[in-house]
Write a protein that holds these residues in place. Structure first.
Motif, PDB file in Angstrom:
ATOM      1  N   PHE A  95     -10.653 -25.571 -82.492  1.00 15.69           N
ATOM      2  CA  PHE A  95      -9.719 -26.692 -81.807  1.00 15.69           C
ATOM      3  C   PHE A  95      -9.994 -28.013 -83.320  1.00 15.69           C
ATOM      4  O   PHE A  95     -11.190 -28.708 -83.236  1.00 15.69           O
ATOM      5  N   HIS A  97      -8.985 -30.662 -84.097  1.00 14.76           N
ATOM      6  CA  HIS A  97      -9.047 -32.084 -83.714  1.00 14.76           C
ATOM      7  C   HIS A  97      -9.627 -32.650 -82.575  1.00 14.76           C
ATOM      8  O   HIS A  97      -9.977 -33.990 -82.526  1.00 14.76           O
TER       9      HIS A  97
ATOM     10  N   ALA B 183      -7.724 -21.129 -76.332  1.00 12.07           N
ATOM     11  CA  ALA B 183      -8.327 -22.395 -75.076  1.00 12.07           C
ATOM     12  C   ALA B 183      -7.814 -21.016 -74.224  1.00 12.07           C
ATOM     13  O   ALA B 183      -8.801 -21.287 -72.789  1.00 12.07           O
ATOM     14  N   ARG B 192      -3.200 -26.479 -68.683  1.00 15.58           N
ATOM     15  CA  ARG B 192      -4.608 -27.155 -69.255  1.00 15.58           C
ATOM     16  C   ARG B 192      -4.984 -27.205 -70.723  1.00 15.58           C
ATOM     17  O   ARG B 192      -4.831 -28.336 -71.083  1.00 15.58           O
ATOM     18  N   SER B 196      -5.051 -30.223 -73.294  1.00 13.32           N
ATOM     19  CA  SER B 196      -6.131 -29.991 -73.855  1.00 13.32           C
ATOM     20  C   SER B 196      -5.929 -30.374 -75.467  1.00 13.32           C
ATOM     21  O   SER B 196      -6.637 -30.887 -76.633  1.00 13.32           O
ATOM     22  N   ILE B 197      -5.151 -28.765 -75.632  1.00  7.70           N
ATOM     23  CA  ILE B 197      -5.251 -28.053 -76.856  1.00  7.70           C
ATOM     24  C   ILE B 197      -4.019 -28.878 -77.802  1.00  7.70           C
ATOM     25  O   ILE B 197      -4.029 -29.290 -78.552  1.00  7.70           O
ATOM     26  N   PRO B 200      -2.221 -32.296 -78.351  1.00  6.46           N
ATOM     27  CA  PRO B 200      -2.759 -33.393 -79.040  1.00  6.46           C
ATOM     28  C   PRO B 200      -2.469 -32.899 -80.371  1.00  6.46           C
ATOM     29  O   PRO B 200      -2.289 -33.804 -81.339  1.00  6.46           O
TER      30      PRO B 200
END
Lengths: 253, 282
Positions: A95, A97, B183, B192, B196-197, B200
């Motif tokens: 990820f 970020h 994820a 989720r 969360s992924i 953003p």
């Protein structure tokens, strides 16, 4: 055969993308603690097979049972099942970020609902294990490919999975970085982790795998120990593939 | 003549047409000289024809400009910012909702989102404000919550959300598929993983275009004029218009224009900076 004892059991698995049938009836099982390498030419369906094991691809028909839970059951809690199956991707898929530490903590916190301190402790343990302990606060873009892939392994391990899937984990790496990742995987294998690895690294398959599976055209052509499949292949297709991979400068074109 | 390095080599494709006899460099010099002459001629023409005194008296009277203070900032600019920030905030939320609906697996949701986006992207902003003006007539007894502010913000929300939905959808789709897969493979649910992924990262991707959208919303806030606002609710354009009428002089319009630019130019600059930084980061 006692199916309950298998870590992974796949029965008559078919997968079509539109009219293209990528998997044409796969029967296959992995025992707990086994390291199985899946090899084969590109387009043979090996990545699709792997992605069917945690249902990132929905099989067209057939059964996939992992740790006694049938994932192809329509009412299965797939999120719960995936917690026990770690996956490492060719393109790392960290990820971007989040820092390295946050990458390894996020699913512990959000999925397993671990407390912050516990999640961080487990994250640091796993990062130390893959040799990235001192890069906790870096962002993925600041790391080399090999480091990113090791973080991805740590991220999967932090969920304490009983099975790890590797989808060509070293194919996107510079040659000199491949060794770092393979070493981590070998250590993992020696600790007894059940692993299903799609790879082109014949040396890894030969040294680490308990079993090697050769796939071509959506079917399993050969399945046996590394000495059997790589050392003394029985089928012409296996022989041709291995000649091309092991001696690429003398390929018949 | 010039301090440019002289090269005898002709530039690619610069094969002079037969008979012209001039090198590409010479022709470039002549072309540039002609452009300067035209510019100078236009400047002289304007300087001679415009009555500068009249113009100054109408657009740049300091005493009138002074009278716009301090309300120019304490009321007009403040209100412009309230309308546009409020509109932007709700447009973002509504836009995100429609972007997610547009990508939903539930077909009617997709239809609703497409209809909304197509309708409100296709309508002039002014028309939307006029519709809001007539809302209490259409739905008797209906009052937009928040009074005048509410009406202005509602108008800008509707104007902005349709564009925002498309921008956010592009941003969501620009997040690589592998992010969702990673994820989900860690046991996160779809929701989720989105929260969360994916979202953003999408928001980061759309910051530069949304900054531009904020600028355009800020300009559209001038349409609040048509809601018939007065007193403490006037924003910049209405304020400038009223002051210009009061003093029978156009200076306030100019002052208001400069005030808009004080906000819009830095924001535009910021947007292009962010865009460059993002281009580097990828």
């Amino acid at each position: 055969m006692t199916p309950v004892n298998h870590a992974v059991e796949i029965r008559d698995l078919h997968k079509c993308f539109g009219k293209l049938e990528v998997l044409k009836g796969i029967d296959f099982a992995v025992d707990p603690g086994q390291v199985v390498c899946v090899i084969g030419p590109s387009g043979s369906g090996k990545s699709t097979l792997l992605r069917c094991v945690n249902l990132l691809e929905q099989p067209t028909s057939g059964r996939v049972v992992v740790h006694g839970v049938e994932l192809t059951d329509r009412d299965v809690d797939i999120d719960a099942a995936r917690r026990g199956i770690g996956m490492v991707f060719q393109q790392f898929n960290l990820f971007p970020h989040m820092t390295v530490l946050q990458n390894v903590m996020i699913s512990q916190r959000r999925v397993l609902k671990r407390g912050k301190a516990e999640a961080e402790k487990i994250a640091r343990e796993n990062l130390d294990k893959v040799g990235i302990g001192e890069k906790c606060d870096a962002y993925p873009a600041q790391l080399s490919g090999g480091q990113q892939q090791r973080v991805a392994i740590a991220r999967a391990l932090a969920m304490s999975p009983a099975l790890m899937l590797f989808d060509e984990p070293t194919s996107a790496l510079d040659p000199e970085l491949v060794g770092d990742v393979l070493t981590v995987m070998r250590k993992l294998a020696e600790e007894g982790m059940t692993m299903l690895v799609v790879t082109h690294e014949m040396a890894f398959a030969r040294d680490v795998a308990d079993r090697v599976v050769f796939m071509d055209g959506g079917v399993i052509v050969e399945d046996g120990s590394a000495e059997q499949v790589i050392g003394a292949p029985q089928h012409e297709r296996t022989k041709t593939f291995l000649r091309r991979v092991l001696d690429p400068t003398h390929t018949d074109i | 003549m010039t301090d440019q390095p002289t090269t005898t080599e002709p530039t690619p494709g610069g094969d002079a047409p037969a008979g012209s006899g001039l090198s590409p460099r010479k022709r470039q010099q002549i072309s540039r000289a002609v452009q300067y002459v035209v510019l100078a001629a236009v400047a002289v023409f304007l300087a001679l024809t415009i009555e500068w005194g009249e113009l100054g008296k109408n657009f740049a009277r300091l005493d009138v400009a002074e009278k716009t203070l301090p309300e120019l900032f304490t009321i007009a600019l403040k209100n412009t910012i309230i309308y546009s920030v409020g509109g932007f905030f709700f447009a973002f939320l509504l836009g995100l909702l429609f972007a997610l609906m547009r990508m939903s697996s539930v077909r009617p949701y997709r239809w609703i989102a497409i209809a909304y986006i197509e309708i409100f992207r296709g309508l002039p902003a002014l028309l939307i404000f006029l519709l809001i003006l007539f809302l209490p007539l259409a739905l008797s007894g209906f009052q937009v919550p928040g009074g005048t502010y509410g009406e202005g913000i509602l108008g800008l929300t509707i104007v902005g959300s349709a564009y925002m939905a498309e921008t956010l959808r592009a941003g969501l789709q620009a997040v690589p598929k592998g992010q969702m897969e990673a994820a989900r493979s860690l046991g996160m649910s779809y929701t989720r993983a989105m929260v969360s992924i994916v979202i953003p990262q999408a928001v980061r991707i759309v910051i530069p275009p949304t900054t531009n959208q904020f600028v355009s919303l800020l300009k559209d806030s001038s349409l609040v004029l048509f809601l018939g606002v007065s007193g403490d609710y006037v924003e910049l354009t209405k304020f400038g218009n009223d002051m210009a009428s009061t003093h029978a002089n156009a200076t306030p319009i100019l002052v208001v224009g400069v005030t808009y630019l004080l906000v819009t130019i830095p924001l535009g600059y910021l947007a292009s900076r962010l865009e460059k930084r993002q281009a580097k980061g990828r």
